[in-house]
Scaffold this active site. Structure first.
Site, PDB file in Angstrom:
ATOM      1  N   SER A 278       0.807  -1.217   0.000  1.00  0.00           N
ATOM      2  CA  SER A 278       0.000   0.000   0.000  1.00  0.00           C
ATOM      3  C   SER A 278       0.842   1.270   0.000  1.00  0.00           C
ATOM      4  CB  SER A 278      -0.948  -0.043   1.198  1.00  0.00           C
ATOM      5  OG  SER A 278      -1.820   1.037   1.154  1.00  0.00           O
ATOM      6  N   HIS A 279       0.757   2.021   1.092  1.00  0.00           N
ATOM      7  CA  HIS A 279       1.410   3.327   1.159  1.00  0.00           C
ATOM      8  C   HIS A 279       2.896   3.242   1.490  1.00  0.00           C
ATOM      9  CE1 HIS A 279       0.001   2.118   5.105  1.00  0.00           C
ATOM     10  NE2 HIS A 279       0.988   2.827   5.622  1.00  0.00           N
TER      11      HIS A 279
ATOM     12  N   ASP B  12      -3.450   6.114  -3.157  1.00  0.00           N
ATOM     13  CA  ASP B  12      -2.252   5.492  -2.593  1.00  0.00           C
ATOM     14  C   ASP B  12      -1.767   4.335  -3.473  1.00  0.00           C
ATOM     15  OD1 ASP B  12      -4.179   3.583  -2.031  1.00  0.00           O
ATOM     16  OD2 ASP B  12      -3.249   3.004  -0.131  1.00  0.00           O
TER      17      ASP B  12
ATOM     18  N   ASP C  65      -1.978   1.059  -3.604  1.00  0.00           N
ATOM     19  CA  ASP C  65      -2.850  -0.015  -4.086  1.00  0.00           C
ATOM     20  C   ASP C  65      -4.265   0.463  -4.393  1.00  0.00           C
ATOM     21  OD1 ASP C  65      -3.224   0.408  -1.339  1.00  0.00           O
ATOM     22  OD2 ASP C  65      -3.978  -1.616  -1.023  1.00  0.00           O
TER      23      ASP C  65
ATOM     24  N   ASP D  53      -6.671   1.963  -2.612  1.00  0.00           N
ATOM     25  CA  ASP D  53      -7.821   1.910  -1.709  1.00  0.00           C
ATOM     26  C   ASP D  53      -8.000   3.204  -0.903  1.00  0.00           C
ATOM     27  OD1 ASP D  53      -5.654   1.469  -0.081  1.00  0.00           O
ATOM     28  OD2 ASP D  53      -6.325  -0.464   0.700  1.00  0.00           O
ATOM     29  N   ARG D  54      -7.073   4.142  -1.060  1.00  0.00           N
ATOM     30  CA  ARG D  54      -7.236   5.420  -0.348  1.00  0.00           C
ATOM     31  C   ARG D  54      -7.177   6.583  -1.318  1.00  0.00           C
ATOM     32  NH1 ARG D  54      -3.291   5.626   4.497  1.00  0.00           N
ATOM     33  NH2 ARG D  54      -2.553   3.477   4.484  1.00  0.00           N
TER      34      ARG D  54
ATOM     35  N   LYS E  13     -11.818  -0.603   1.244  1.00  0.00           N
ATOM     36  CA  LYS E  13     -11.894   0.820   0.982  1.00  0.00           C
ATOM     37  C   LYS E  13     -11.547   1.053  -0.487  1.00  0.00           C
ATOM     38  CE  LYS E  13      -7.484   1.559   3.504  1.00  0.00           C
ATOM     39  NZ  LYS E  13      -7.155   0.203   3.907  1.00  0.00           N
TER      40      LYS E  13
END
Ligand code: VG1
Ligand code: CO
Length: 542
Positions: free
Chosen positions: A113-114, A277, A279, A281-282, A376
């Site tokens: 992710s991030h 982000d 992946d 999801d944000r 998300k």
């Protein structure tokens, strides 16, 4: 089919955190490290023979190597069909959607992710269940148990599978299906939102800028915003997923996406800015010279939820993570609908979503989602905003001020201290825990503490418990919440979450960090952050 059993020995550090397993690339590259974890996932599950597994990742360094290994292990473990994103690419929400749409047993998403990418960055593995949701704690625990006793894994001796072309091939009794990474997800978004109304916005000169930060969402954003909705070419920046994200840190916030925030604060800034982000999801939303706090974004989406036909008559309730400022609570209170406060991490929302207790959920870290998926979803949230703007004709700033005029403003700031030494950080948290009771009734910088506590959670649907999720210091007019991050790959990260409320209209335009300065000073005094960590200031402030 040449199925091989390969002897291995356990690693002792394969424990899942907030969102799956996250480790430095150097750790993941150790012999059999990834193989052990993937076989441990399968060993902790039952009844997947002949079933479907979705596989994809955010395109970071090691993505392709990992996918080839997983394909071989999944074939040897007798999965019937593997659905893989073209070139190994699937955003977290797109993977979740495919799992449900194709009736898969589950999915493996490769993303940290991030966290930074590249050969010196991080790698991550998440397992999603058949409902497209991140594995609940009970399954994560079983996986970790299996990693401790693993002595062999299964694989097949075949050449690498070509992932660049869409289509099917059969290996033994497993069908390998390479799918377009974007199309199914984009069609789903078209079912949810009014694409015609949004494309009319663009036709009428509305300008947007979107920064994919060289991570997974580039192809999704280009197709959805530019091709389908007609935003002008060049709307999507940094749109090619790169193994090292081109040196960018794929976390959309005021610190790591500063280059983009600065762009949105120039005189010639477009009407609307967004970023996602690693992946996908944000998300972060900006207007012209205006930043939207994640908790306000959640509240504004809630305010307009029933104006989107997909959600009409299906607004059951909202959940936010406990550290998230309670702006949305006021929206729900007005509607007399329930609001739940969960621990940090998306897995805690799934049971509420599946039981139709909530329709919408969100976190302070720029994650928001709804029952359309059990993850998300950044692009979804951005489309929601565009749809609201198309309905109301209002600017991002006007929508925020509307919210504040109706309910008051909830100032919020999340401040992270990254790269801390583990031992003194733990000592600091323990010392805070010890003094929580004695703080009640004390006043700091003119604000009185009315309640303190440890956040322990009982899932209202499953009865599962999650204890010690952070420390609450509640003031008459604001709150400090502190916890340690569960997604880092080394050292410790302290997350401090602040909020304060005001109904005074002349304060609505204040800078949030400035409005919260008393609480920030109080936290330093109460916790001794500088003494324990040696840090004068947080390195990420939102
Ligand atoms: C962080 C965020 C949390 C989010 C998690 C995973 O966790 O605070 O809100 O759910 O990342 O997001 P932590 O434990 O580091 O605070 V993602 O986009 O990495 O799946
Ligand atoms: Co993410």
């Amino acid at each position: 089919m040449d199925i091989q059993s390969i002897k291995t020995t356990p690693y002792t550090d394969q424990t899942c955190g907030t969102s799956g397993l996250r480790k430095k690339i150097s750790v993941v590259k150790q012999e059999n490290y990834l193989e052990n974890f993937v076989q441990a996932i399968f060993n902790s599950l039952e009844g997947f023979e002949g079933k479907t597994l979705v596989i994809g990742g955010d395109g970071r360094y090691f993505n392709n190597t990992a996918i080839q290994k997983i394909i071989k292990i999944a074939i040897a473990n007798q999965f019937g069909r593997l659905i893989i994103g073209q070139n190994g690419i699937l955003s977290t929400p797109a993977a979740s959607h495919l799992i449900v749409k194709r009736g898969a047993f589950g999915g493996i998403i490769l993303s940290a992710s991030h966290n930074p990418g590249g050969p010196n960055g991080d790698f991550g593995i998440k397992f999603d269940t058949a409902d497209g949701a991140p594995a609940p704690q009970s399954i994560s625990d079983k996986i970790t148990e299996q990693t401790k006793i693993i002595d062999h894994y299964w694989t097949v001796n075949i050449n690498d599978i070509k992932l660049s072309e869409i289509g099917e091939q059969v290996i033994g009794s497993t069908v390998i299906e390479v799918v377009d990474s974007v199309r199914d997800y984009a069609s789903y978004m078209q079912e949810i939102f009014d694409f015609e109304a949004i494309s009319n916005l663009f036709k009428n000169g509305f300008k947007m800028s979107y920064d994919a930060l060289n991570a997974v969402t580039g192809p999704y954003a280009s197709y959805i915003f530019e091709t389908l909705l007609g935003a002008e070419e060049g709307t999507v920046l940094n749109k090619t997923p790169l193994p090292d994200f081109g040196g960018l840190h794929p976390e959309p916030n005021l610190t790591y996406a500063k280059h983009f925030v600065d762009k949105m604060y120039q005189d010639d800034a477009p009407d609307f800015g967004a970023a996602s982000d690693g992946d996908g999801d944000r998300y972060m939303i900006l207007g012209k010279k205006f930043f939207v706090a994640p908790s306000d974004s959640l509240a504004i989406i809630a305010e307009y939820m029933e104006q989107i036909p997909f959600y009409k008559g299906k607004f059951y309730g909202v959940a936010r993570s406990m550290p998230t400022a309670p702006a949305v609570d006021k929206v729900m209170c007005k509607r007399n609908l329930p609001i739940y406060a969960t621990p940090t991490g998306w897995k805690f929302f799934s049971s509420l979503l599946n039981a139709n207790k909530i329709s919408l959920c969100g976190e302070e870290s720029f994650g928001t989602g709804s029952f359309h998926l059990c993850e998300k979803d950044g692009i979804w949230a951005i489309l929601f905003w565009l749809n609201i703007i198309a309905i109301t004709g209002k600017s991002v700033e006007e929508l925020n001020f509307d919210l504040w005029h109706q309910y008051g403003r909830v100032f919020t700031s999340t401040q992270s201290y990254e790269g801390l030494e583990v031992e003194p950080t733990n000592q600091m948290m323990n010392a805070l825990k010890e003094k929580l009771n004695s703080l009640v009734g004390q006043t700091f910088f003119g604000h009185k503490i009315i309640e303190t506590g440890i956040f322990n959670y009982i899932d209202p649907i499953t009865g599962d418990t999650a204890n010690n999720q952070g420390y609450i210091i509640q003031f008459e007019d604001g709150r400090i919440f502190s916890r340690l991050s569960g997604t880092g790959s080394s050292g410790a990260t302290l997350r401090m979450y602040y909020y304060a409320e005001t109904n005074e209209q002349d304060k609505f335009s204040m800078d949030a960090v400035e409005a919260l300065s008393d609480f920030i000073m109080a936290a330093n005094e109460i916790m001794g952050i500088k003494d324990y960590t040696g840090k004068d200031a947080p390195n990420v402030v939102t």
